[in-house]
Motif scaffolding. Structure first.
Motif, PDB file in Angstrom:
ATOM      1  N   PHE A 357      33.883  -0.538 -26.601  1.00 54.68           N
ATOM      2  CA  PHE A 357      32.514  -0.746 -26.149  1.00 54.68           C
ATOM      3  C   PHE A 357      31.501  -0.308 -27.197  1.00 54.68           C
ATOM      4  CE2 PHE A 357      28.891  -0.182 -23.219  1.00 54.68           C
ATOM      5  CZ  PHE A 357      29.003  -1.344 -22.474  1.00 54.68           C
ATOM      6  N   ARG A 358      31.780   0.813 -27.868  1.00 57.78           N
ATOM      7  CA  ARG A 358      30.815   1.355 -28.827  1.00 57.78           C
ATOM      8  C   ARG A 358      30.652   0.468 -30.058  1.00 57.78           C
ATOM      9  NH1 ARG A 358      35.210   4.785 -28.806  1.00 57.78           N
ATOM     10  NH2 ARG A 358      36.533   4.763 -30.670  1.00 57.78           N
ATOM     11  N   GLU A 359      31.609  -0.425 -30.297  1.00 59.09           N
ATOM     12  CA  GLU A 359      31.557  -1.294 -31.468  1.00 59.09           C
ATOM     13  C   GLU A 359      31.031  -2.686 -31.137  1.00 59.09           C
ATOM     14  OE1 GLU A 359      35.505  -1.323 -33.009  1.00 59.09           O
ATOM     15  OE2 GLU A 359      35.516   0.825 -33.493  1.00 59.09           O
ATOM     16  N   MET A 360      30.689  -2.932 -29.871  1.00 59.14           N
ATOM     17  CA  MET A 360      30.269  -4.262 -29.438  1.00 59.14           C
ATOM     18  C   MET A 360      28.749  -4.358 -29.371  1.00 59.14           C
ATOM     19  SD  MET A 360      33.090  -4.484 -26.352  1.00 59.14           S
ATOM     20  CE  MET A 360      32.898  -6.200 -25.908  1.00 59.14           C
ATOM     21  N   ASN A 361      28.223  -5.567 -29.575  1.00 60.83           N
ATOM     22  CA  ASN A 361      26.789  -5.770 -29.389  1.00 60.83           C
ATOM     23  C   ASN A 361      26.506  -6.048 -27.912  1.00 60.83           C
ATOM     24  OD1 ASN A 361      27.259  -8.584 -28.877  1.00 60.83           O
ATOM     25  ND2 ASN A 361      27.256  -8.978 -31.093  1.00 60.83           N
ATOM     26  N   ASP A 362      25.239  -6.139 -27.553  1.00 62.01           N
ATOM     27  CA  ASP A 362      24.865  -6.280 -26.144  1.00 62.01           C
ATOM     28  C   ASP A 362      25.434  -7.551 -25.523  1.00 62.01           C
ATOM     29  OD1 ASP A 362      23.510  -3.910 -26.211  1.00 62.01           O
ATOM     30  OD2 ASP A 362      21.520  -4.801 -26.483  1.00 62.01           O
ATOM     31  N   GLU A 363      25.441  -8.632 -26.278  1.00 61.21           N
ATOM     32  CA  GLU A 363      25.966  -9.894 -25.753  1.00 61.21           C
ATOM     33  C   GLU A 363      27.458  -9.777 -25.448  1.00 61.21           C
ATOM     34  OE1 GLU A 363      26.402 -14.597 -27.104  1.00 61.21           O
ATOM     35  OE2 GLU A 363      25.138 -13.220 -28.262  1.00 61.21           O
TER      36      GLU A 363
END
Length: 461
Positions: A357-363
């Motif tokens: 999760f911490r490496e993902m963008n909002d989309e």
């Protein structure tokens, strides 16, 4: 025979052997005494990839060179972190630096420069101008060895390797008509070939016992980054007193400081050592501090009993991450001499995709939450780890079965609060997913309960 090949030890080397051997049509078993694989990997899941210039043995340098050539391809295959990060290695004298630099050039190492510390300071302000000299290298990097081990274990498991966890070897014997019998605390197995990757006198058919001499220790400190004063290079400094301090940017966007020394350091002493390089920082930026042995056992393949089907990989060494690919490849060749093995045409080399999760963008976050709402429930606020990630770490092939297993796979409990907020939540998720009582959830090994008794009954945690 129960197996064609039995691998003793489910650490980094054992998982690598299982991964490489399952590419052939062989019946493979791996015996590991702990609850989980990769228990021998350092807690912080970040290791320095060397360029080999400081390694004295040409044989080990060649293993490093061959392994480094495979890292880009291997990290892509396994879908794990590997990043090339330039480094400065600082030596206390010009003579020492020149000697290392000359040897590096003779070995054909490119992309290195010999600099005075004043010149190095212009490239990185953390290098203090002094009488010393530095070698700048573009061939170094950072990997996540625990992720490598678990990825290889998952793929090996999916390709039919049998993992025998919580089994400790009690005896090994040659069989009169060929092959080897391995006795554990739970079972007896026979195999044509045994590959030993772990330490202990019960794991050998030799008469002599293993001995490991006294070693240095390593003090480690994991520090939250100061983005106004970020350490963007790997820095390794050899001190006049024989100590060596290394600063390593980690895969989790933190800074790992390690001090190779002969005596333990108090928190304040270790902090002072780190501050001598990066400058003052508040103690609350320190997430974890721990101490471990600095192993320097010679890296080698002991094939004295290879004709009997017994191969020993000796690798209790700080640089094992750097030689892994080449070392494993050489042992696979020895193993295959005992079989007319064909390539496994059904080999599946990709593991199931994971999400951090911490490496993902909002989309990307919104998309995964739509698929599984558990990814929208934050469990670890310090490291931004969601319930979905924890559940996935448990349900995966060779998934986590302990608090430490979840911690290492997801990064939860590694933050500043050290689990004061999320530990009970992690235990609750483990209990639910494994269909156990919270009292039966272990921290990392047998009899390491985290919760010993209830003081009040609840329907859930």
């Amino acid at each position: 025979m129960d197996y064609d090949v039995i691998i003793l030890g489910g650490g980094l080397v054992g998982c690598s052997m299982a991964y490489e051997l399952c590419k052939y049509n062989l019946n493979i078993g791996i015996i590991e005494k702990n609850f989980d694989v990769a228990e021998d990997v350092a807690l912080f899941n970040s290791s320095l990839i060397l360029d080999g210039k400081d390694v004295d043995e040409d044989r080990v340098f060649e293993l490093i060179r061959r392994s480094n050539m495979k890292l880009d391809e291997l990290s892509e295959e396994l879908d794990v972190f590997y990043e090339k990060v330039p480094s400065f290695t600082v030596y206390p004298s010009k003579e020492k630096a020149e000697k290392i630099y000359k040897r590096a050039k003779e070995r054909g190492i490119e992309g290195i420069s010999l600099l005075s510390t004043k010149e190095a300071n212009k490239m990185n302000h953390n290098i203090k101008p002094s009488d010393g000299y530095a070698i700048y290298s573009m061939n170094t990097g950072v990997i996540s060895p625990y992720d490598y081990a678990t990825a290889m274990a998952e793929i090996a498991y999916d390709n039919g390797v049998s993992f025998r966890l919580e089994e400790e070897v009690t005896d090994i014997q040659d069989l009169p008509r060929g092959g080897i019998k391995v006795t554990t605390n739970k079972n007896r197995y026979t195999a044509r070939v045994v590959v030993r990757t772990t330490f202990g006198d019960k794991y050998t058919i030799k008469k002599d016992l293993d001995t490991v001499g006294p070693e240095d220790i390593v003090e480690n400190m994991l520090i939250e980054k100061d983005f106004l004063n970020e350490v963007k290079h790997i820095i390794k400094e050899y001190k006049d007193n024989g100590e060596v301090i290394t600063l390593l940017p980690t895969s989790t966007n933190k800074l790992l400081a390690s001090l190779q020394t002969t005596s333990s350091k108090e928190f304040s002493q270790m902090k002072k050592e780190v501050e001598s390089v990066i400058g003052p920082f508040p103690p609350e930026r320190v997430d974890i501090i721990n101490e471990n042995r600095y192993w320097t056992e010679p890296i080698m393949i002991d094939s004295e009993y290879q004709e009997d089907g017994y191969i020993h990989i000796q690798s209790k060494n700080y640089a094992v991450d750097n030689v892994l690919a080449a070392l494993t490849s050489d042992v696979v060749e020895l193993v295959l001499q005992h079989f007319k093995a064909t390539t496994n045409n059904d080999f599946e080399g990709k593991r199931r995709k994971y999400y951090r999760f911490r490496e993902m963008n909002d989309e990307e976050r919104n998309e995964i939450i739509q698929i599984d709402p558990k990814y929208g429930k934050m469990i670890c606020l310090c490291s931004n780890v969601t319930e979905g990630e924890i559940v996935d770490s448990i349900r995966r092939p060779m998934g986590a079965r302990t608090v430490e297993g979840v911690r290492r796979r997801t990064g939860t409990i590694f933050g500043r609060c050290q689990g004061s907020y999320c530990l009970t939540k992690v235990i609750g998720i483990l209990a639910r997913e494994l269909h156990k009582s919270p009292l039966d959830i272990m921290n990392d090994k047998k009899d390491s309960q985290v919760i010993f008794a209830r003081i009040k009954e609840f329907d859930s945690m």
